[in-house]
Design an enzyme around this catalytic site. Sequence first.
Site, PDB file in Angstrom:
ATOM      1  N   ARG A  58       0.805  -1.227   0.000  1.00  0.00           N
ATOM      2  CA  ARG A  58       0.000   0.000   0.000  1.00  0.00           C
ATOM      3  C   ARG A  58       0.832   1.267   0.000  1.00  0.00           C
ATOM      4  NH1 ARG A  58      -3.031  -3.066   3.205  1.00  0.00           N
ATOM      5  NH2 ARG A  58      -1.238  -4.407   3.220  1.00  0.00           N
ATOM      6  N   THR A  59       1.946   1.279   0.722  1.00  0.00           N
ATOM      7  CA  THR A  59       2.730   2.515   0.787  1.00  0.00           C
ATOM      8  C   THR A  59       3.329   2.849  -0.582  1.00  0.00           C
ATOM      9  OG1 THR A  59       3.217   2.023   3.092  1.00  0.00           O
ATOM     10  CG2 THR A  59       4.571   3.705   2.050  1.00  0.00           C
ATOM     11  N   LYS A  86      24.223  -5.987  -6.767  1.00  0.00           N
ATOM     12  CA  LYS A  86      25.643  -6.182  -7.092  1.00  0.00           C
ATOM     13  C   LYS A  86      26.536  -5.605  -6.012  1.00  0.00           C
ATOM     14  CE  LYS A  86      24.814  -5.716 -12.077  1.00  0.00           C
ATOM     15  NZ  LYS A  86      25.056  -4.811 -13.224  1.00  0.00           N
ATOM     16  N   ARG A 108      12.181   3.864   1.339  1.00  0.00           N
ATOM     17  CA  ARG A 108      11.919   2.917   2.439  1.00  0.00           C
ATOM     18  C   ARG A 108      13.159   2.042   2.572  1.00  0.00           C
ATOM     19  NH1 ARG A 108       6.744  -0.898   3.554  1.00  0.00           N
ATOM     20  NH2 ARG A 108       6.055   1.097   4.395  1.00  0.00           N
ATOM     21  N   HIS A 136       7.770   6.328  10.394  1.00  0.00           N
ATOM     22  CA  HIS A 136       6.962   6.149   9.176  1.00  0.00           C
ATOM     23  C   HIS A 136       5.991   7.339   9.191  1.00  0.00           C
ATOM     24  CE1 HIS A 136       4.846   4.505   5.921  1.00  0.00           C
ATOM     25  NE2 HIS A 136       4.532   3.314   6.364  1.00  0.00           N
TER      26      HIS A 136
HETATM   27  C1  NCD Z   1       3.648  -0.748   8.028  1.00  0.00           C
HETATM   28  C2  NCD Z   1       5.124  -0.618   7.775  1.00  0.00           C
HETATM   29  O1  NCD Z   1       5.632  -0.998   6.722  1.00  0.00           O
HETATM   30  O2  NCD Z   1       5.774  -0.120   8.668  1.00  0.00           O
HETATM   31  N1  NCD Z   1       2.874  -0.941   6.893  1.00  0.00           N
HETATM   32  C3  NCD Z   1       2.528   0.126   6.128  1.00  0.00           C
HETATM   33  O3  NCD Z   1       3.329   0.928   5.745  1.00  0.00           O
HETATM   34  N2  NCD Z   1       1.225   0.250   5.837  1.00  0.00           N
HETATM   35  C4  NCD Z   1       3.341  -1.694   9.093  1.00  0.00           C
HETATM   36  C5  NCD Z   1       3.759  -3.117   8.937  1.00  0.00           C
HETATM   37  O4  NCD Z   1       4.539  -3.483   8.090  1.00  0.00           O
HETATM   38  O5  NCD Z   1       3.265  -3.902   9.762  1.00  0.00           O
END
Ligand code: NCD
Length: 320
Positions: A58-59, A86, A108, A136
Amino acid sequence: MTFRARHILGIEHLDPEEIRSVLDLSEKYVELNRRTVKHSDALAGMTQINMFFEASTRTQASFELAGKRLGADVMTMSVAHSSVKKGETLIDTALTLNAMHPDLLVVRHPASGAVDLLAQKVNCAVMNAGDGRHEHPTQALLDALTIRRAKGRIQRLTVAICGDIAHSRVARSNLILLGKMENRIRLIGPPTLMPAGAADLGCEVHEDMREGLKGADVVMMLRLQKERMDGGFIPSEREYYHRYGLDAEKLAFAKEDAIVMHPGPMNRGVEIDGELADDINRSVIQDQVEMGVAVRMACMDLLARNLRAERGAKAVGVMV
Ligand code: NCD
């Protein structure tokens, strides 16, 4: 609208006024996203690069859609097929991409602090899409928008955050944001999943879920972050669900109109009952996803305004 930040690295760097500005602007994007034609030109001509060094559904989708709806040229780098495989370091990858003049980098990474470090090496705006167990920020902002729309405010609420708090960047960013907005926070979970010094964070800590849920306006569930665990943190998933899985019986201890949240991905039957997660009278989990796109659009729009202002000022400087 007050928003001074050059990057969005963590909620810790935003003040309440900036948080409010993001939420207010997000409302406009919620409305835009519900139209058939969802375009704005806030980022027209700008280049956005998404670098996801960790799995995401989703992100990543949300950031990509947000950029496209704002008219940016969006590229999502596939780490699995990149030179990272690599042995190229994060900083070398970032410097390579930086040389292509992106305006916005969305990152990320599994290491806490990696995105902050990267932001010091590039000359575009950087957004943290989750770094290790650190922060986050856009998740906490989308959670705040979801809460504000459901409860009519984002102050003076009792918010219970339950489960694997120790490994969760979502919990950390939410704790900071909800604290800045003067809410009452309860952390619920087994001691093995509670961060060290949790009681000093200005929130109540509960091992008994029913006790912790009493009078809560918002119940925020978290996934067991198995990928960040290096040993036995829980006796078994069955036992965990029995004590900390949210179901209708435990939810009855919260306020009658309490909302249920989960950032996803969910483990049904581990931290939450599947039927409750789908109950649109209690669960706002799909609203969180919807708000995610709008919040990211608002953040990018605000960063782009600051970027243009900064570059405009520089251009004048050169001419003088
Ligand atoms: C979260 C994350 O990646 O920190 N998910 C997200 O971004 N919706 C929480 C998770 O991974 O549990």
